[in-house]
Design a protein around this motif. Structure first.
Motif, PDB file in Angstrom:
ATOM      1  N   LEU A  25     -46.872 -33.596  29.194  1.00 51.81           N
ATOM      2  CA  LEU A  25     -47.274 -34.303  27.980  1.00 51.81           C
ATOM      3  C   LEU A  25     -46.136 -34.454  26.973  1.00 51.81           C
ATOM      4  N   GLU A  26     -45.055 -33.746  27.208  1.00 49.71           N
ATOM      5  CA  GLU A  26     -43.909 -33.834  26.301  1.00 49.71           C
ATOM      6  C   GLU A  26     -42.972 -34.989  26.652  1.00 49.71           C
ATOM      7  N   LYS A  27     -43.326 -35.804  27.656  1.00 49.13           N
ATOM      8  CA  LYS A  27     -42.402 -36.833  28.142  1.00 49.13           C
ATOM      9  C   LYS A  27     -42.005 -37.847  27.073  1.00 49.13           C
ATOM     10  N   GLU A  28     -42.937 -38.193  26.163  1.00 46.27           N
ATOM     11  CA  GLU A  28     -42.596 -39.176  25.129  1.00 46.27           C
ATOM     12  C   GLU A  28     -41.733 -38.576  24.022  1.00 46.27           C
ATOM     13  N   ASN A  29     -41.665 -37.246  23.957  1.00 43.92           N
ATOM     14  CA  ASN A  29     -40.844 -36.602  22.935  1.00 43.92           C
ATOM     15  C   ASN A  29     -39.393 -36.433  23.373  1.00 43.92           C
ATOM     16  N   GLU A  30     -39.135 -36.635  24.664  1.00 39.93           N
ATOM     17  CA  GLU A  30     -37.784 -36.429  25.186  1.00 39.93           C
ATOM     18  C   GLU A  30     -36.788 -37.376  24.517  1.00 39.93           C
ATOM     19  N   GLY A  31     -35.688 -36.801  24.020  1.00 38.36           N
ATOM     20  CA  GLY A  31     -34.638 -37.596  23.397  1.00 38.36           C
ATOM     21  C   GLY A  31     -34.890 -37.970  21.956  1.00 38.36           C
ATOM     22  N   ARG A  32     -36.033 -37.587  21.417  1.00 39.54           N
ATOM     23  CA  ARG A  32     -36.333 -37.911  20.025  1.00 39.54           C
ATOM     24  C   ARG A  32     -35.901 -36.787  19.093  1.00 39.54           C
ATOM     25  N   GLU A  33     -35.539 -37.163  17.880  1.00 41.65           N
ATOM     26  CA  GLU A  33     -35.244 -36.164  16.858  1.00 41.65           C
ATOM     27  C   GLU A  33     -36.524 -35.384  16.548  1.00 41.65           C
ATOM     28  N   PRO A  34     -36.394 -34.095  16.177  1.00 46.86           N
ATOM     29  CA  PRO A  34     -37.587 -33.265  15.928  1.00 46.86           C
ATOM     30  C   PRO A  34     -38.593 -33.885  14.970  1.00 46.86           C
ATOM     31  N   GLU A  35     -38.106 -34.545  13.922  1.00 48.44           N
ATOM     32  CA  GLU A  35     -39.020 -35.115  12.930  1.00 48.44           C
ATOM     33  C   GLU A  35     -39.779 -36.342  13.466  1.00 48.44           C
ATOM     34  N   LEU A  36     -39.331 -36.896  14.585  1.00 49.72           N
ATOM     35  CA  LEU A  36     -39.979 -38.066  15.176  1.00 49.72           C
ATOM     36  C   LEU A  36     -40.868 -37.709  16.369  1.00 49.72           C
ATOM     37  N   GLN A  37     -40.894 -36.443  16.721  1.00 50.12           N
ATOM     38  CA  GLN A  37     -41.685 -36.027  17.867  1.00 50.12           C
ATOM     39  C   GLN A  37     -43.162 -35.889  17.488  1.00 50.12           C
ATOM     40  N   GLU A  38     -44.015 -36.168  18.452  1.00 48.47           N
ATOM     41  CA  GLU A  38     -45.462 -36.082  18.244  1.00 48.47           C
ATOM     42  C   GLU A  38     -45.932 -34.682  18.590  1.00 48.47           C
ATOM     43  N   GLY A  39     -46.536 -33.987  17.614  1.00 53.17           N
ATOM     44  CA  GLY A  39     -47.048 -32.643  17.851  1.00 53.17           C
ATOM     45  C   GLY A  39     -48.487 -32.657  18.315  1.00 53.17           C
ATOM     46  N   TYR A  40     -49.008 -31.486  18.613  1.00 53.38           N
ATOM     47  CA  TYR A  40     -50.399 -31.345  19.026  1.00 53.38           C
ATOM     48  C   TYR A  40     -51.276 -31.135  17.795  1.00 53.38           C
ATOM     49  N   PHE A  41     -52.567 -31.369  17.963  1.00 57.07           N
ATOM     50  CA  PHE A  41     -53.517 -31.106  16.885  1.00 57.07           C
ATOM     51  C   PHE A  41     -54.795 -30.552  17.490  1.00 57.07           C
ATOM     52  N   ASN A  42     -55.575 -29.885  16.643  1.00 62.02           N
ATOM     53  CA  ASN A  42     -56.905 -29.431  17.056  1.00 62.02           C
ATOM     54  C   ASN A  42     -57.899 -29.817  15.969  1.00 62.02           C
ATOM     55  N   GLN A  43     -58.993 -29.122  15.857  1.00 60.27           N
ATOM     56  CA  GLN A  43     -60.041 -29.522  14.911  1.00 60.27           C
ATOM     57  C   GLN A  43     -59.625 -29.340  13.456  1.00 60.27           C
ATOM     58  N   GLU A  44     -58.700 -28.393  13.210  1.00 53.91           N
ATOM     59  CA  GLU A  44     -58.339 -28.082  11.825  1.00 53.91           C
ATOM     60  C   GLU A  44     -56.875 -28.346  11.490  1.00 53.91           C
ATOM     61  N   GLU A  45     -55.995 -28.379  12.489  1.00 50.97           N
ATOM     62  CA  GLU A  45     -54.553 -28.401  12.210  1.00 50.97           C
ATOM     63  C   GLU A  45     -53.866 -29.588  12.880  1.00 50.97           C
ATOM     64  N   ASN A  46     -52.695 -29.948  12.308  1.00 56.90           N
ATOM     65  CA  ASN A  46     -51.804 -30.946  12.894  1.00 56.90           C
ATOM     66  C   ASN A  46     -50.447 -30.298  13.194  1.00 56.90           C
ATOM     67  N   ASN A  47     -49.602 -31.023  13.930  1.00 57.95           N
ATOM     68  CA  ASN A  47     -48.218 -30.607  14.181  1.00 57.95           C
ATOM     69  C   ASN A  47     -48.120 -29.207  14.794  1.00 57.95           C
ATOM     70  N   ILE A  48     -48.918 -28.961  15.803  1.00 57.83           N
ATOM     71  CA  ILE A  48     -48.894 -27.675  16.500  1.00 57.83           C
ATOM     72  C   ILE A  48     -47.819 -27.713  17.580  1.00 57.83           C
ATOM     73  N   ASP A  49     -47.057 -26.634  17.675  1.00 60.06           N
ATOM     74  CA  ASP A  49     -45.949 -26.545  18.621  1.00 60.06           C
ATOM     75  C   ASP A  49     -46.441 -26.385  20.058  1.00 60.06           C
ATOM     76  N   ALA A  50     -45.713 -26.962  21.001  1.00 59.96           N
ATOM     77  CA  ALA A  50     -46.093 -26.916  22.422  1.00 59.96           C
ATOM     78  C   ALA A  50     -46.172 -25.482  22.948  1.00 59.96           C
ATOM     79  N   GLU A  51     -45.270 -24.619  22.497  1.00 63.16           N
ATOM     80  CA  GLU A  51     -45.266 -23.232  22.986  1.00 63.16           C
ATOM     81  C   GLU A  51     -46.532 -22.494  22.556  1.00 63.16           C
ATOM     82  N   ARG A  52     -47.032 -22.822  21.381  1.00 63.91           N
ATOM     83  CA  ARG A  52     -48.290 -22.207  20.936  1.00 63.91           C
ATOM     84  C   ARG A  52     -49.449 -22.680  21.820  1.00 63.91           C
TER      85      ARG A  52
END
Length: 339
Positions: A25-52
């Motif tokens: 799922l990280e394929k679209e983030n490859e080569g992008r600057e950190p601020e342009l990468q798409e993070g994960y979200f759940n019911q309450e939060e945004n911008n969740i890190d992949a390792e979490r």
């Protein structure tokens, strides 16, 4: 609206980690600057890190057997018409996903109510989709692709001294075939892996098999239909109602965004087409004139050859009906119609 539920694909080691899926799922983030990468979200939060995401899904597997899936993946894939209706707005897609997960939780058949607070999930927005072998455009280009491949093999054989011939003429034939392929994108023959044009946003969701307390199994697997069983002398409710889930998810989109869904876009229509084609086409005939015309246009855009929709049941010959069913089925399979 196309929604699919898939169990975790376990390899030979059955370790069950979510890492491979999250890496995919990280394929679209490859080569992008950190601020342009798409993070994960759940019911309450945004911008969740992949390792979490990996850590929490992998840690939530109590009581599961070695060969049981530890998580399920959902794909929420609106049609281009639906995306256009909401302006391809990523925030609206996140809001809708959260409502979908409310519906997901409510579709479990249990003795106690299951809510989204019981569900451990993470979702990620993707903006691109690529052509696959299932897509109509790729299938209809296949005859040209086969001839091109054969000529390319001959060019290689001549270069390696295994055959004799004029490479320049073979390359000229290849160029002609490339240009004659029926489906092109930006002047190039459409092939598997090529990015699709237009709005292509969709959501991937990874859902833990266990609830948030790591105590109760919540499987949406197709073999776990709503039923009751006896456990330790007591009747226990179990299962997941996929039909209820798909219908409710579609209704949620329509209500949330005031979307007017045509008959051929509905989950109900897809069920009718699969189980009772005659009723499907009878329903199609019974639509008001403007809706029937809109249905015809949607089918045409999906690549289904419908010169006319019969105006009465007598014109709906069985052979013609089955040919049309086959065409619509292929379009549904490739996601050309957002049902």
């Amino acid at each position: 609206m196309y929604i699919a539920i898939t169990r975790q694909q376990l390899g030979d080691n059955f370790k069950g980690s979510a890492r491979d899926f999250v890496n995919y799922l990280e394929k679209e983030n490859e080569g992008r600057e950190p601020e342009l990468q798409e993070g994960y979200f759940n019911q309450e939060e945004n911008n969740i890190d992949a390792e979490r995401v990996i850590a929490e899904i992998d840690a939530n597997t109590a009581k599961l057997k070695k060969r049981e899936p530890k998580f399920y993946s959902l794909v929420v894939s609106p049609s281009q018409r639906e995306l256009q209706h909401i302006g391809n707005d990523p925030e609206k897609l996140r809001q809708y996903t959260r409502q979908v997960m409310n519906t997901y939780a409510a579709s479990f058949y249990r003795d106690r109510e299951v809510t989204v607070k019981d569900i451990l999930y993470f979702a990620k927005l993707e903006r691109e989709r690529t052509y696959s072998e299932k897509d109509r455009e790729v299938k209809e280009n296949q005859a040209h692709a086969s001839k091109i491949l054969e000529l390319q093999h001959r060019v290689r054989a001549i270069k390696e001294g295994r055959e004799q011939g004029e490479i320049a003429k073979l390359r000229e034939k290849i160029n002609v075939l490339e240009g004659e392929a029926p489906h092109q994108l930006n002047g190039k023959r459409i092939v598997p892996g090529m990015a699709k044009e237009g709005y292509q946003s969709h959501i991937h969701i990874i859902v833990s098999r266990m609830d948030r307390t790591n105590t109760h199994s919540l499987s949406p697997g197709s073999k776990f239909r709503t039923s009751e069983t006896t456990l330790h002398g007591q009747t226990v409710k179990q299962g997941f109602d996929r039909d209820k889930f798909y219908r409710a998810a579609e209704k949620t989109f329509d209500q949330q965004f005031n979307y007017r869904r045509n008959f051929v876009e509905t989950y109900h229509a897809r069920n009718l087409l699969d189980k009772d084609p005659k009723r499907f086409f009878s329903a199609l005939l019974g639509l008001p004139t403007n809706e029937r015309q809109a249905a015809k246009q949607l089918l045409f855009k999906a690549g289904i050859k419908v010169p006319t929709i019969p105006v009465n049941k007598a014109q709906l010959a069985y052979k013609a009906m089955m040919q049309l069913k086959k065409g619509i089925g292929k379009a549904l399979e490739s996601g050309s119609i957002g049902i």
